[in-house]
Design a protein around this motif. Sequence first.
Motif, PDB file in Angstrom:
ATOM      1  N   LEU A 165       0.873  -1.284   0.046  1.00  0.00           N
ATOM      2  CA  LEU A 165      -0.080   0.060   0.032  1.00  0.00           C
ATOM      3  C   LEU A 165       1.021   1.350   0.114  1.00  0.00           C
ATOM      4  O   LEU A 165       0.427   2.289  -0.696  1.00  0.00           O
ATOM      5  CB  LEU A 165      -0.798   0.089   1.169  1.00  0.00           C
ATOM      6  CG  LEU A 165      -2.121  -0.818   1.223  1.00  0.00           C
ATOM      7  CD1 LEU A 165      -2.830  -1.083   2.644  1.00  0.00           C
ATOM      8  CD2 LEU A 165      -3.019  -0.963   0.003  1.00  0.00           C
ATOM      9  N   GLN A 166       1.915   1.087   0.612  1.00  0.00           N
ATOM     10  CA  GLN A 166       3.017   2.577   0.845  1.00  0.00           C
ATOM     11  C   GLN A 166       3.552   2.606  -0.599  1.00  0.00           C
ATOM     12  O   GLN A 166       3.547   3.990  -0.908  1.00  0.00           O
ATOM     13  CB  GLN A 166       3.707   2.317   1.917  1.00  0.00           C
ATOM     14  CG  GLN A 166       3.045   2.417   3.465  1.00  0.00           C
ATOM     15  CD  GLN A 166       4.135   1.928   4.464  1.00  0.00           C
ATOM     16  OE1 GLN A 166       4.944   0.930   4.251  1.00  0.00           O
ATOM     17  NE2 GLN A 166       3.957   2.300   5.751  1.00  0.00           N
ATOM     18  N   ARG A 167       4.005   1.702  -1.361  1.00  0.00           N
ATOM     19  CA  ARG A 167       4.521   1.641  -2.415  1.00  0.00           C
ATOM     20  C   ARG A 167       3.518   2.211  -3.366  1.00  0.00           C
ATOM     21  O   ARG A 167       3.901   3.178  -4.284  1.00  0.00           O
ATOM     22  CB  ARG A 167       5.101   0.370  -2.925  1.00  0.00           C
ATOM     23  CG  ARG A 167       6.292  -0.137  -2.215  1.00  0.00           C
ATOM     24  CD  ARG A 167       6.653  -1.436  -2.663  1.00  0.00           C
ATOM     25  NE  ARG A 167       6.999  -1.419  -3.924  1.00  0.00           N
ATOM     26  CZ  ARG A 167       7.099  -2.805  -4.830  1.00  0.00           C
ATOM     27  NH1 ARG A 167       6.900  -3.725  -3.825  1.00  0.00           N
ATOM     28  NH2 ARG A 167       7.302  -2.764  -6.012  1.00  0.00           N
ATOM     29  N   ILE A 168       2.315   1.712  -3.455  1.00  0.00           N
ATOM     30  CA  ILE A 168       1.283   2.181  -4.394  1.00  0.00           C
ATOM     31  C   ILE A 168       0.931   3.647  -4.081  1.00  0.00           C
ATOM     32  O   ILE A 168       0.793   4.523  -5.023  1.00  0.00           O
ATOM     33  CB  ILE A 168       0.198   1.317  -4.282  1.00  0.00           C
ATOM     34  CG1 ILE A 168       0.230  -0.132  -4.688  1.00  0.00           C
ATOM     35  CG2 ILE A 168      -1.182   2.119  -5.058  1.00  0.00           C
ATOM     36  CD1 ILE A 168      -0.836  -1.018  -4.521  1.00  0.00           C
ATOM     37  N   LEU A 169       0.718   3.925  -2.823  1.00  0.00           N
ATOM     38  CA  LEU A 169       0.289   5.666  -2.575  1.00  0.00           C
ATOM     39  C   LEU A 169       1.387   6.525  -2.883  1.00  0.00           C
ATOM     40  O   LEU A 169       1.215   7.424  -3.205  1.00  0.00           O
ATOM     41  CB  LEU A 169      -0.088   5.850  -1.122  1.00  0.00           C
ATOM     42  CG  LEU A 169      -1.440   5.512  -0.945  1.00  0.00           C
ATOM     43  CD1 LEU A 169      -1.778   4.087  -1.154  1.00  0.00           C
ATOM     44  CD2 LEU A 169      -1.923   5.856   0.457  1.00  0.00           C
ATOM     45  N   ALA A 170       2.844   6.040  -2.997  1.00  0.00           N
ATOM     46  CA  ALA A 170       3.890   6.967  -3.342  1.00  0.00           C
ATOM     47  C   ALA A 170       3.626   7.232  -4.801  1.00  0.00           C
ATOM     48  O   ALA A 170       4.176   8.106  -5.268  1.00  0.00           O
ATOM     49  CB  ALA A 170       5.184   6.274  -3.043  1.00  0.00           C
ATOM     50  N   LYS A 171       2.862   6.414  -5.737  1.00  0.00           N
ATOM     51  CA  LYS A 171       3.126   6.671  -7.007  1.00  0.00           C
ATOM     52  C   LYS A 171       1.552   7.401  -7.441  1.00  0.00           C
ATOM     53  O   LYS A 171       1.324   7.614  -8.664  1.00  0.00           O
ATOM     54  CB  LYS A 171       2.941   5.423  -7.744  1.00  0.00           C
ATOM     55  CG  LYS A 171       4.419   4.790  -7.522  1.00  0.00           C
ATOM     56  CD  LYS A 171       4.335   3.453  -8.525  1.00  0.00           C
ATOM     57  CE  LYS A 171       5.446   2.542  -8.111  1.00  0.00           C
ATOM     58  NZ  LYS A 171       6.693   3.223  -8.789  1.00  0.00           N
ATOM     59  N   LEU A 172       0.700   7.905  -6.386  1.00  0.00           N
ATOM     60  CA  LEU A 172      -0.662   8.401  -6.720  1.00  0.00           C
ATOM     61  C   LEU A 172      -0.502   9.829  -6.342  1.00  0.00           C
ATOM     62  O   LEU A 172       0.179  10.484  -5.597  1.00  0.00           O
ATOM     63  CB  LEU A 172      -1.428   8.012  -5.751  1.00  0.00           C
ATOM     64  CG  LEU A 172      -1.530   6.365  -5.710  1.00  0.00           C
ATOM     65  CD1 LEU A 172      -2.796   6.077  -4.894  1.00  0.00           C
ATOM     66  CD2 LEU A 172      -2.166   5.638  -7.130  1.00  0.00           C
ATOM     67  N   PRO A 173      -1.338  10.925  -7.131  1.00  0.00           N
ATOM     68  CA  PRO A 173      -1.239  11.984  -6.785  1.00  0.00           C
ATOM     69  C   PRO A 173      -1.993  12.547  -5.372  1.00  0.00           C
ATOM     70  O   PRO A 173      -2.958  11.761  -5.115  1.00  0.00           O
ATOM     71  CB  PRO A 173      -2.379  12.599  -7.864  1.00  0.00           C
ATOM     72  CG  PRO A 173      -2.719  11.622  -9.041  1.00  0.00           C
ATOM     73  CD  PRO A 173      -2.246  10.283  -8.229  1.00  0.00           C
ATOM     74  N   LYS A 174      -1.446  13.401  -4.848  1.00  0.00           N
ATOM     75  CA  LYS A 174      -1.944  13.964  -3.535  1.00  0.00           C
ATOM     76  C   LYS A 174      -3.191  14.451  -3.412  1.00  0.00           C
ATOM     77  O   LYS A 174      -3.785  14.499  -2.608  1.00  0.00           O
ATOM     78  CB  LYS A 174      -0.727  14.822  -2.820  1.00  0.00           C
ATOM     79  CG  LYS A 174       0.529  13.828  -2.635  1.00  0.00           C
ATOM     80  CD  LYS A 174       1.583  14.780  -1.764  1.00  0.00           C
ATOM     81  CE  LYS A 174       2.946  13.956  -1.606  1.00  0.00           C
ATOM     82  NZ  LYS A 174       3.700  14.797  -0.804  1.00  0.00           N
ATOM     83  N   ASP A 175      -3.406  15.098  -4.687  1.00  0.00           N
ATOM     84  CA  ASP A 175      -4.676  15.911  -4.731  1.00  0.00           C
ATOM     85  C   ASP A 175      -5.720  15.052  -5.309  1.00  0.00           C
ATOM     86  O   ASP A 175      -5.928  15.003  -6.529  1.00  0.00           O
ATOM     87  CB  ASP A 175      -4.651  16.825  -5.767  1.00  0.00           C
ATOM     88  CG  ASP A 175      -5.923  17.870  -5.840  1.00  0.00           C
ATOM     89  OD1 ASP A 175      -6.845  17.735  -4.656  1.00  0.00           O
ATOM     90  OD2 ASP A 175      -6.020  18.631  -6.603  1.00  0.00           O
TER      91      ASP A 175
END
Length: 402
Positions: A165-175
Amino acid sequence: MSFTDYELDPRLLKTLDKQQITEPTPVQEQTIPVALTGRDLVAIAQTGTGKTLAFALPSLTCLGQGTPKRNQMLVLVPTRELAVQVNEVIENLGRTMGIRSTAIYGGVSLDRQAEQLRRGSTVIVATPGRLLDHLGRGTVRLGELAILVLDEADRMLDMGFMPDLQRILAKLPKDRQTLMTSATFPDEIAYLSREMLNNPERITVGSVAKPVDKVRQILYPVHHGEKLSLLMEILGSKEKEIGSALVFLRTKHRTDRLAQTLKKAGFPATTIHGDCSQRQRELALKGFRSGKFSILVATDVAARGLDVDGISHVFNYDIPPNSEDYVHRVGRTARAEAEGDAITFVCPDEHLALYAIEKSLGKNLPRAEREGAPSVLSLFHERGSKAAPRKSSHRRAFARRR
Protein backbone atom coordinates in the motif's frame (compact mmCIF):
# COMPACT_ATOMS: atom_id res chain seq x y z
CA MET A 1 -34.95 7.74 3.71
CA SER A 2 -34.60 6.93 0.00
CA PHE A 3 -31.71 7.10 -2.48
CA THR A 4 -33.66 9.85 -4.23
CA ASP A 5 -33.01 12.07 -1.19
CA TYR A 6 -29.34 12.32 -2.19
CA GLU A 7 -27.89 14.23 -5.10
CA LEU A 8 -26.92 11.04 -6.90
CA ASP A 9 -26.66 10.82 -10.68
CA PRO A 10 -30.17 10.14 -12.11
CA ARG A 11 -28.75 7.30 -14.21
CA LEU A 12 -27.62 5.56 -11.04
CA LEU A 13 -31.06 6.00 -9.49
CA LYS A 14 -32.66 4.33 -12.52
CA THR A 15 -30.26 1.39 -12.21
CA LEU A 16 -31.01 1.03 -8.50
CA ASP A 17 -34.75 1.16 -9.24
CA LYS A 18 -34.44 -1.63 -11.81
CA GLN A 19 -32.62 -3.71 -9.20
CA GLN A 20 -35.37 -2.87 -6.67
CA ILE A 21 -32.88 -1.19 -4.35
CA THR A 22 -34.72 1.79 -2.90
CA GLU A 23 -33.71 2.35 0.73
CA PRO A 24 -30.11 2.91 1.86
CA THR A 25 -28.64 0.86 4.68
CA PRO A 26 -27.40 2.79 7.75
CA VAL A 27 -23.79 2.87 6.53
CA GLN A 28 -24.92 4.09 3.10
CA GLU A 29 -27.18 6.69 4.71
CA GLN A 30 -24.27 8.22 6.61
CA THR A 31 -21.47 7.72 4.07
CA ILE A 32 -23.03 8.95 0.83
CA PRO A 33 -23.61 12.62 1.84
CA VAL A 34 -20.05 12.98 3.15
CA ALA A 35 -18.47 11.27 0.13
CA LEU A 36 -20.45 13.50 -2.25
CA THR A 37 -18.72 16.57 -0.75
CA GLY A 38 -15.34 15.22 -1.84
CA ARG A 39 -14.06 14.81 1.72
CA ASP A 40 -11.90 11.85 2.78
CA LEU A 41 -13.64 9.40 5.07
CA VAL A 42 -13.31 6.14 7.00
CA ALA A 43 -16.45 4.00 7.15
CA ILE A 44 -16.42 1.37 9.92
CA ALA A 45 -19.31 -1.08 9.73
CA GLN A 46 -20.05 -4.75 10.14
CA THR A 47 -19.63 -7.23 7.31
CA GLY A 48 -22.70 -7.43 5.08
CA THR A 49 -24.01 -3.90 5.67
CA GLY A 50 -23.61 -2.55 2.14
CA LYS A 51 -20.26 -0.75 2.18
CA THR A 52 -19.66 -1.32 -1.56
CA LEU A 53 -22.63 0.81 -2.62
CA ALA A 54 -21.72 3.30 0.11
CA PHE A 55 -18.54 4.27 -1.76
CA ALA A 56 -19.53 3.31 -5.33
CA LEU A 57 -22.64 5.51 -5.64
CA PRO A 58 -21.08 8.85 -4.61
CA SER A 59 -17.83 8.10 -6.46
CA LEU A 60 -19.58 7.32 -9.74
CA THR A 61 -21.77 10.39 -9.31
CA CYS A 62 -18.67 12.56 -9.05
CA LEU A 63 -17.01 10.87 -12.05
CA GLY A 64 -20.21 11.26 -14.09
CA GLN A 65 -20.18 15.04 -13.78
CA GLY A 66 -17.60 15.25 -16.57
CA THR A 67 -16.42 13.14 -19.47
CA PRO A 68 -15.11 9.83 -18.11
CA LYS A 69 -11.33 9.55 -18.42
CA ARG A 70 -8.87 6.71 -18.12
CA ASN A 71 -7.89 5.50 -14.62
CA GLN A 72 -9.75 8.13 -12.59
CA MET A 73 -10.73 5.79 -9.76
CA LEU A 74 -8.80 2.98 -8.05
CA VAL A 75 -10.35 0.48 -5.64
CA LEU A 76 -7.84 -1.65 -3.71
CA VAL A 77 -9.16 -4.90 -2.23
CA PRO A 78 -7.50 -7.80 -0.37
CA THR A 79 -8.66 -10.83 -2.42
CA ARG A 80 -9.39 -11.95 -5.96
CA GLU A 81 -12.98 -12.80 -5.08
CA LEU A 82 -13.64 -9.33 -3.72
CA ALA A 83 -12.02 -7.76 -6.79
CA VAL A 84 -14.40 -9.66 -9.06
CA GLN A 85 -17.45 -8.82 -6.98
CA VAL A 86 -16.73 -5.12 -6.53
CA ASN A 87 -15.94 -4.84 -10.23
CA GLU A 88 -19.30 -6.41 -11.11
CA VAL A 89 -21.14 -3.90 -8.92
CA ILE A 90 -19.33 -0.93 -10.46
CA GLU A 91 -19.75 -2.28 -14.00
CA ASN A 92 -23.51 -2.67 -13.54
CA LEU A 93 -23.85 0.82 -12.07
CA GLY A 94 -21.55 2.55 -14.53
CA ARG A 95 -22.85 0.97 -17.74
CA THR A 96 -25.51 3.62 -18.43
CA MET A 97 -23.00 6.37 -17.57
CA GLY A 98 -20.35 5.26 -20.05
CA ILE A 99 -18.04 4.35 -17.16
CA ARG A 100 -16.04 1.15 -17.66
CA SER A 101 -14.38 -0.86 -14.91
CA THR A 102 -11.56 -3.42 -15.02
CA ALA A 103 -10.60 -5.98 -12.38
CA ILE A 104 -6.87 -6.67 -11.89
CA TYR A 105 -5.81 -9.60 -9.69
CA GLY A 106 -3.40 -12.52 -9.54
CA GLY A 107 -3.86 -16.02 -10.90
CA VAL A 108 -4.57 -14.96 -14.49
CA SER A 109 -2.49 -13.74 -17.42
CA LEU A 110 -0.63 -10.46 -16.95
CA ASP A 111 -0.63 -9.92 -20.70
CA ARG A 112 -4.39 -10.29 -20.99
CA GLN A 113 -4.87 -7.78 -18.19
CA ALA A 114 -2.35 -5.44 -19.81
CA GLU A 115 -4.46 -5.49 -22.98
CA GLN A 116 -7.56 -4.59 -20.94
CA LEU A 117 -5.68 -1.70 -19.35
CA ARG A 118 -4.50 -0.48 -22.76
CA ARG A 119 -8.10 -0.34 -23.96
CA GLY A 120 -8.78 1.96 -21.03
CA SER A 121 -11.21 2.02 -18.11
CA THR A 122 -12.36 4.78 -15.81
CA VAL A 123 -12.25 2.50 -12.75
CA ILE A 124 -9.65 -0.09 -11.79
CA VAL A 125 -10.43 -2.63 -9.06
CA ALA A 126 -7.22 -4.36 -8.01
CA THR A 127 -5.40 -6.42 -5.45
CA PRO A 128 -2.22 -4.62 -4.31
CA GLY A 129 0.33 -7.17 -5.49
CA ARG A 130 -1.00 -7.48 -9.02
CA LEU A 131 -1.37 -3.69 -9.36
CA LEU A 132 2.31 -3.30 -8.43
CA ASP A 133 3.18 -5.83 -11.15
CA HIS A 134 1.46 -3.63 -13.75
CA LEU A 135 2.94 -0.43 -12.35
CA GLY A 136 6.38 -2.01 -12.60
CA ARG A 137 5.78 -3.03 -16.22
CA GLY A 138 4.40 0.37 -17.11
CA THR A 139 1.08 -1.06 -18.31
CA VAL A 140 -0.91 1.24 -16.01
CA ARG A 141 -0.45 4.89 -15.08
CA LEU A 142 -2.33 6.61 -12.29
CA GLY A 143 -1.27 10.24 -12.72
CA GLU A 144 -4.88 11.36 -13.33
CA LEU A 145 -6.36 9.48 -10.38
CA ALA A 146 -9.13 11.42 -8.60
CA ILE A 147 -10.58 8.84 -6.20
CA LEU A 148 -8.87 6.10 -4.20
CA VAL A 149 -10.83 3.50 -2.23
CA LEU A 150 -9.18 1.19 0.33
CA ASP A 151 -11.84 -1.51 0.70
CA GLU A 152 -11.66 -4.01 3.59
CA ALA A 153 -8.61 -2.14 4.87
CA ASP A 154 -8.31 -4.21 8.05
CA ARG A 155 -8.13 -7.40 6.03
CA MET A 156 -5.42 -5.94 3.79
CA LEU A 157 -3.35 -5.20 6.86
CA ASP A 158 -4.01 -8.68 8.27
CA MET A 159 -2.66 -10.13 5.01
CA GLY A 160 0.54 -8.06 5.21
CA PHE A 161 -0.23 -5.56 2.45
CA MET A 162 1.00 -2.46 4.29
CA PRO A 163 4.35 -2.27 2.38
CA ASP A 164 2.49 -2.71 -0.92
CA LEU A 165 0.00 0.00 0.00
CA GLN A 166 2.80 2.40 0.85
CA ARG A 167 4.52 1.73 -2.48
CA ILE A 168 1.27 2.26 -4.38
CA LEU A 169 0.37 5.48 -2.58
CA ALA A 170 3.79 6.92 -3.33
CA LYS A 171 2.85 6.76 -7.03
CA LEU A 172 -0.55 8.46 -6.69
CA PRO A 173 -1.43 12.17 -6.94
CA LYS A 174 -1.76 13.79 -3.53
CA ASP A 175 -4.71 15.86 -4.73
CA ARG A 176 -7.32 13.11 -4.59
CA GLN A 177 -10.26 11.90 -2.50
CA THR A 178 -9.54 8.80 -0.40
CA LEU A 179 -12.27 6.58 1.03
CA MET A 180 -11.58 3.70 3.41
CA THR A 181 -13.91 0.92 4.53
CA SER A 182 -13.26 -1.55 7.33
CA ALA A 183 -15.16 -3.94 9.54
CA THR A 184 -12.94 -3.19 12.55
CA PHE A 185 -10.92 -0.22 13.80
CA PRO A 186 -7.72 -1.53 15.40
CA ASP A 187 -4.72 0.71 16.07
CA GLU A 188 -3.24 -0.20 12.67
CA ILE A 189 -6.29 1.16 10.86
CA ALA A 190 -6.16 4.36 12.91
CA TYR A 191 -2.50 4.77 11.88
CA LEU A 192 -3.31 4.01 8.24
CA SER A 193 -6.09 6.60 8.17
CA ARG A 194 -3.79 9.25 9.65
CA GLU A 195 -0.98 8.51 7.21
CA MET A 196 -2.93 8.04 4.00
CA LEU A 197 -6.03 10.22 4.34
CA ASN A 198 -6.44 13.98 4.69
CA ASN A 199 -8.41 14.92 7.82
CA PRO A 200 -10.97 12.16 7.23
CA GLU A 201 -14.50 12.02 8.57
CA ARG A 202 -14.91 8.84 10.61
CA ILE A 203 -18.26 7.09 10.35
CA THR A 204 -19.02 4.15 12.64
CA VAL A 205 -22.25 2.24 12.18
CA GLY A 206 -23.42 -0.43 14.61
CA SER A 207 -21.22 -2.44 16.94
CA VAL A 208 -17.74 -2.85 15.55
CA ALA A 209 -16.42 -6.43 15.37
CA LYS A 210 -19.78 -8.04 16.16
CA PRO A 211 -22.09 -9.98 13.87
CA VAL A 212 -25.33 -8.37 12.78
CA ASP A 213 -28.30 -9.04 15.06
CA LYS A 214 -30.07 -11.30 12.56
CA VAL A 215 -27.37 -13.96 12.80
CA ARG A 216 -28.52 -16.71 15.18
CA GLN A 217 -25.34 -18.00 16.83
CA ILE A 218 -25.04 -21.36 18.56
CA LEU A 219 -22.24 -23.62 19.82
CA TYR A 220 -22.07 -27.38 19.46
CA PRO A 221 -19.61 -28.88 21.98
CA VAL A 222 -18.08 -31.92 20.28
CA HIS A 223 -15.06 -34.21 20.39
CA HIS A 224 -12.64 -33.87 17.46
CA GLY A 225 -13.45 -37.30 16.05
CA GLU A 226 -17.20 -36.64 16.05
CA LYS A 227 -17.22 -33.47 13.94
CA LEU A 228 -17.89 -35.17 10.60
CA SER A 229 -20.83 -37.23 11.79
CA LEU A 230 -22.31 -34.19 13.57
CA LEU A 231 -21.96 -32.02 10.45
CA MET A 232 -23.66 -34.60 8.24
CA GLU A 233 -26.40 -35.05 10.84
CA ILE A 234 -27.15 -31.31 10.82
CA LEU A 235 -26.88 -30.98 7.04
CA GLY A 236 -29.32 -33.85 6.61
CA SER A 237 -31.79 -32.56 9.18
CA LYS A 238 -35.16 -31.50 7.76
CA GLU A 239 -35.74 -29.26 10.79
CA LYS A 240 -32.73 -27.04 9.98
CA GLU A 241 -33.99 -26.10 6.49
CA ILE A 242 -30.49 -25.59 5.14
CA GLY A 243 -30.66 -23.87 1.78
CA SER A 244 -26.99 -23.17 1.20
CA ALA A 245 -24.15 -23.64 3.67
CA LEU A 246 -20.61 -22.33 4.00
CA VAL A 247 -18.30 -24.60 6.00
CA PHE A 248 -15.01 -23.17 7.30
CA LEU A 249 -11.87 -25.15 8.11
CA ARG A 250 -8.34 -24.03 8.95
CA THR A 251 -6.27 -26.03 6.42
CA LYS A 252 -6.39 -26.58 2.67
CA HIS A 253 -5.80 -30.35 2.86
CA ARG A 254 -8.64 -30.96 5.32
CA THR A 255 -10.90 -28.68 3.27
CA ASP A 256 -10.43 -30.87 0.18
CA ARG A 257 -10.84 -34.05 2.20
CA LEU A 258 -14.08 -32.89 3.85
CA ALA A 259 -15.58 -31.78 0.54
CA GLN A 260 -14.79 -35.16 -1.04
CA THR A 261 -16.31 -37.01 1.93
CA LEU A 262 -19.49 -34.92 1.75
CA LYS A 263 -19.81 -35.55 -1.99
CA LYS A 264 -19.43 -39.31 -1.49
CA ALA A 265 -22.18 -39.12 1.14
CA GLY A 266 -24.53 -37.50 -1.38
CA PHE A 267 -24.17 -33.84 -0.40
CA PRO A 268 -23.60 -31.44 -3.35
CA ALA A 269 -20.37 -29.83 -2.11
CA THR A 270 -17.49 -27.94 -3.66
CA THR A 271 -14.39 -26.29 -2.21
CA ILE A 272 -12.32 -23.12 -2.37
CA HIS A 273 -8.94 -22.37 -0.78
CA GLY A 274 -5.61 -20.71 -1.48
CA ASP A 275 -4.23 -23.53 -3.68
CA CYS A 276 -7.19 -23.46 -6.07
CA SER A 277 -6.45 -21.90 -9.45
CA GLN A 278 -8.42 -18.86 -10.49
CA ARG A 279 -10.45 -21.03 -12.86
CA GLN A 280 -11.26 -23.49 -10.05
CA ARG A 281 -12.31 -20.61 -7.77
CA GLU A 282 -14.58 -19.14 -10.42
CA LEU A 283 -16.24 -22.50 -11.17
CA ALA A 284 -16.76 -23.23 -7.48
CA LEU A 285 -18.34 -19.83 -6.79
CA LYS A 286 -20.45 -19.99 -9.94
CA GLY A 287 -21.75 -23.42 -8.98
CA PHE A 288 -22.44 -22.28 -5.41
CA ARG A 289 -24.29 -19.15 -6.53
CA SER A 290 -26.38 -21.03 -9.09
CA GLY A 291 -27.38 -23.75 -6.63
CA LYS A 292 -25.49 -26.54 -8.39
CA PHE A 293 -23.62 -26.91 -5.10
CA SER A 294 -25.48 -26.18 -1.88
CA ILE A 295 -22.35 -26.54 0.29
CA LEU A 296 -19.10 -24.59 -0.08
CA VAL A 297 -16.20 -25.88 2.04
CA ALA A 298 -13.58 -23.17 2.45
CA THR A 299 -10.61 -21.84 4.32
CA ASP A 300 -10.57 -18.23 5.48
CA VAL A 301 -9.77 -17.10 1.94
CA ALA A 302 -13.56 -16.91 1.59
CA ALA A 303 -14.30 -15.23 4.91
CA ARG A 304 -13.77 -11.78 3.42
CA GLY A 305 -15.13 -10.62 0.12
CA LEU A 306 -17.47 -13.55 -0.54
CA ASP A 307 -20.80 -11.96 -1.37
CA VAL A 308 -23.39 -14.63 -2.13
CA ASP A 309 -27.06 -13.97 -1.52
CA GLY A 310 -29.10 -16.45 0.46
CA ILE A 311 -26.46 -18.31 2.48
CA SER A 312 -28.67 -19.76 5.20
CA HIS A 313 -25.98 -21.35 7.38
CA VAL A 314 -22.33 -20.81 8.22
CA PHE A 315 -20.50 -23.67 9.95
CA ASN A 316 -17.28 -23.13 11.86
CA TYR A 317 -16.16 -26.73 11.51
CA ASP A 318 -12.90 -25.52 13.04
CA ILE A 319 -13.36 -22.71 15.54
CA PRO A 320 -11.44 -19.63 14.34
CA PRO A 321 -8.41 -18.60 16.41
CA ASN A 322 -9.62 -15.04 17.03
CA SER A 323 -12.78 -12.99 17.24
CA GLU A 324 -12.12 -10.99 14.05
CA ASP A 325 -12.09 -14.14 11.91
CA TYR A 326 -15.21 -15.35 13.69
CA VAL A 327 -17.08 -12.14 12.86
CA HIS A 328 -16.04 -12.21 9.22
CA ARG A 329 -16.94 -15.86 8.82
CA VAL A 330 -20.43 -15.60 10.29
CA GLY A 331 -20.93 -12.35 8.38
CA ARG A 332 -21.38 -14.42 5.21
CA THR A 333 -24.96 -15.15 6.31
CA ALA A 334 -27.81 -12.79 7.27
CA ARG A 335 -26.76 -10.29 4.64
CA ALA A 336 -28.94 -7.47 3.28
CA GLU A 337 -31.44 -7.69 6.17
CA ALA A 338 -31.94 -11.47 5.78
CA GLU A 339 -31.66 -13.93 8.67
CA GLY A 340 -29.14 -16.73 9.04
CA ASP A 341 -27.58 -19.28 11.36
CA ALA A 342 -23.97 -19.52 12.49
CA ILE A 343 -23.05 -22.90 13.99
CA THR A 344 -19.67 -23.34 15.67
CA PHE A 345 -18.17 -26.67 16.64
CA VAL A 346 -15.97 -26.36 19.72
CA CYS A 347 -13.88 -29.08 21.37
CA PRO A 348 -12.92 -29.18 25.06
CA ASP A 349 -9.29 -28.19 24.35
CA GLU A 350 -10.41 -25.09 22.40
CA HIS A 351 -11.79 -23.14 25.35
CA LEU A 352 -9.20 -20.35 25.01
CA ALA A 353 -10.28 -19.58 21.43
CA LEU A 354 -13.90 -19.66 22.60
CA TYR A 355 -13.06 -17.28 25.44
CA ALA A 356 -11.54 -14.76 23.01
CA ILE A 357 -14.66 -14.83 20.84
CA GLU A 358 -17.15 -14.58 23.70
CA LYS A 359 -15.18 -11.82 25.39
CA SER A 360 -15.21 -9.79 22.16
CA LEU A 361 -18.94 -10.39 21.70
CA GLY A 362 -19.62 -9.46 25.31
CA LYS A 363 -21.72 -12.55 25.98
CA ASN A 364 -21.63 -16.31 26.22
CA LEU A 365 -22.85 -18.07 23.09
CA PRO A 366 -25.73 -20.50 23.67
CA ARG A 367 -24.87 -24.21 23.69
CA ALA A 368 -26.92 -26.77 21.81
CA GLU A 369 -28.37 -29.46 24.03
CA ARG A 370 -27.08 -32.78 22.72
CA GLU A 371 -26.90 -36.16 24.42
CA GLY A 372 -23.34 -37.25 25.08
CA ALA A 373 -21.84 -33.85 24.24
CA PRO A 374 -18.64 -33.01 26.12
CA SER A 375 -18.38 -30.14 28.56
CA VAL A 376 -16.55 -27.08 27.23
CA LEU A 377 -15.25 -24.55 29.72
CA SER A 378 -16.21 -20.93 29.15
CA LEU A 379 -13.87 -18.42 30.77
CA PHE A 380 -16.06 -15.40 30.05
CA HIS A 381 -18.68 -14.14 32.49
CA GLU A 382 -21.19 -11.59 31.28
CA ARG A 383 -20.74 -9.39 34.35
CA GLY A 384 -17.27 -8.58 33.04
CA SER A 385 -15.13 -10.85 35.19
CA LYS A 386 -13.23 -13.80 33.86
CA ALA A 387 -12.23 -17.09 35.35
CA ALA A 388 -8.63 -17.27 34.23
CA PRO A 389 -6.91 -20.65 34.16
CA ARG A 390 -5.22 -21.43 37.46
CA LYS A 391 -1.46 -21.23 37.48
CA SER A 392 0.53 -24.31 38.30
CA SER A 393 2.17 -24.45 41.73
CA HIS A 394 5.68 -23.71 40.42
CA ARG A 395 4.38 -20.71 38.43
CA ARG A 396 2.60 -19.36 41.54
CA ALA A 397 5.85 -19.74 43.52
CA PHE A 398 7.76 -17.90 40.79
CA ALA A 399 5.17 -15.13 40.86
CA ARG A 400 5.61 -14.75 44.64
CA ARG A 401 9.41 -14.54 44.31
CA ARG A 402 9.05 -11.71 41.80
